[in-house]
Write an enzyme that holds these catalytic residues in place. Structure first.
Site, mmCIF file in Angstrom:
data_model
loop_
_atom_site.group_PDB
_atom_site.id
_atom_site.type_symbol
_atom_site.label_atom_id
_atom_site.label_comp_id
_atom_site.label_asym_id
_atom_site.label_seq_id
_atom_site.Cartn_x
_atom_site.Cartn_y
_atom_site.Cartn_z
ATOM 1 N N ARG A 1 44.400 45.275 20.494
ATOM 2 C CA ARG A 1 43.957 46.659 20.359
ATOM 3 C C ARG A 1 44.724 47.370 19.249
ATOM 4 N NH1 ARG A 1 44.728 48.861 26.308
ATOM 5 N NH2 ARG A 1 43.767 50.754 25.408
ATOM 6 N N THR B 1 40.123 45.081 30.394
ATOM 7 C CA THR B 1 39.861 43.847 29.651
ATOM 8 C C THR B 1 39.393 42.789 30.642
ATOM 9 O OG1 THR B 1 41.522 44.342 27.971
ATOM 10 C CG2 THR B 1 40.862 42.045 28.199
ATOM 11 N N LEU C 1 46.203 40.826 32.038
ATOM 12 C CA LEU C 1 45.187 41.457 31.199
ATOM 13 C C LEU C 1 45.145 42.935 31.566
ATOM 14 C CD1 LEU C 1 42.202 38.913 31.510
ATOM 15 C CD2 LEU C 1 43.804 39.121 29.601
ATOM 16 N N ASP C 2 44.835 43.777 30.582
ATOM 17 C CA ASP C 2 44.687 45.204 30.865
ATOM 18 C C ASP C 2 43.567 45.424 31.881
ATOM 19 O OD1 ASP C 2 46.663 45.795 29.019
ATOM 20 O OD2 ASP C 2 45.236 46.167 27.387
ATOM 21 N N LYS C 3 43.628 46.531 32.564
ATOM 22 C CA LYS C 3 42.623 46.874 33.576
ATOM 23 C C LYS C 3 41.206 46.714 33.042
ATOM 24 C CE LYS C 3 40.806 50.882 36.075
ATOM 25 N NZ LYS C 3 40.939 52.345 36.325
#
Length: 322
Positions: free
Chosen positions: A251, A152, A148-150
């Site tokens: 996104r 998120t 997961l993105d930082k």
């Protein structure tokens, strides 16, 4: 510290299998724990061989079943230490002998990389699990099956054994996983539900960004379903179901539809409410993951409640219903 005569590194078929379909340069960067530029340099120098020779060893080559990758790293490849354990709090949703499911907090980087050598989820996992952590993905991605993105938050799966890691990776690669996200989006949706199937690739100018490609052949197929849960005068809460797992997929797709995620300054603008309020991060949360248990086959339904900042932003955004 430098190693004068580094050995040839061979990544066999079993080690490559969880990464089938991945670009060769991306795979090498992960395996060597070096930058993607370094991996591309090795490829350009002819220091990487594929066996069997199903294709040319170049950056854009995508790993295929049966591939073995041999690397001649050169004398400048440094020895890197394993990530150290750090006592970072973990919100555990589910745990057994094979896997761990967490509700990742926003702001936590998943694995060590340039600029983030410590304070990552992997550092927390090393502290929490010690030797009971799959190593198949490499030391700096120990146990990680997906990411997961930082900024998120939400459900993320961790494999404790190499066998569980391989089976989970196969499930993700075979699209046998149901992934449901929640997002706060800017603007008023004309349709209450729909889909986006725009192929995603690297932005031709802004290379750190992804985009929906005008020519689908230059990107990778991507499919996101969305459904508006609540609509306010300034924005909406949306449920998204991922059918593919491309970088920044939700996104990119929501921005492409004209409704960027609130707080996402990469793919949108820093929109603020009338009173000036705006989020400090992108309001995206991995709310639900459904998958068969890698060892027993039993269906798992893993849900993560939204964090406090998301709940607060949702209340502010939807204060006046449309």
């Amino acid at each position: 510290m430098l190693k004068a005569s580094p050995p040839i590194i061979e990544l066999n078929e079993d080690m490559v299998r969880p990464f089938l379909g991945q670009r060769l340069d991306v795979f090498l960067a992960s395996a060597l724990r070096r930058s993607r530029n370094h991996a591309q340099s090795l490829l350009k120098q002819g220091l990487v061989n594929l066996s069997p020779s199903a294709g040319k060893a170049e950056s854009s080559y995508r790993l295929r079943p049966g591939d073995t990758v041999t690397i001649h790293p050169g004398p400048d490849l440094p020895i890197t230490s394993s990530p150290s354990g750090e006592a970072i709090p973990l919100d555990i949703i589910y745990e057994d002998d094979a896997l761990l499911a967490l509700n990742k907090q926003p702001g936590l980087v998943v694995h060590p990389a340039a600029g983030h050598r410590t304070g990552t989820l992997v550092n927390a996992l090393v502290h929490h699990l010690g030797p009971h952590l799959a190593r198949r993905g490499g030391q700096e991605r120990s146990g990680l099956v997906h990411r997961l993105d930082k900024d998120t938050s939400g459900v993320i799966l961790i494999a404790k054994t190499d066998e569980a890691h391989e089976r989970l990776a196969q499930a993700f690669a075979g699209r046998e996983v149901r992934k449901v996200y929640r997002a706060l989006c800017w603007g008023i949706f004309r349709r209450k539900s729909g889909e986006c199937r725009g192929a995603i690739g690297r932005h031709p100018i802004h290379r750190k960004k992804m985009t929906v490609m005008k020519n689908p052949e230059k990107g990778r197929s991507a499919w996101t379903d969305y459904r508006v849960l609540q609509q306010g005068q300034s924005g909406a809460e949306v449920e998204c179901v991922l059918h593919t797992g491309r970088t920044h997929q939700i996104r990119v797709h929501l921005a492409h539809l004209g409704h960027p995620i609130w707080g996402d300054i990469v793919y949108g603008r820093p929109h603020a409410l009338a009173d000036g309020f705006k989020p400090e991060r992108q309001m995206l949360h991995a709310a639900l993951l459904e998958i068969a248990h890698p060892m027993t086959g039993k269906p798992l339904r893993l849900e993560a409640p939204v964090p406090g900042d998301y709940a607060n932003c949702r209340a502010q955004l939807l204060e006046n219903k449309h």
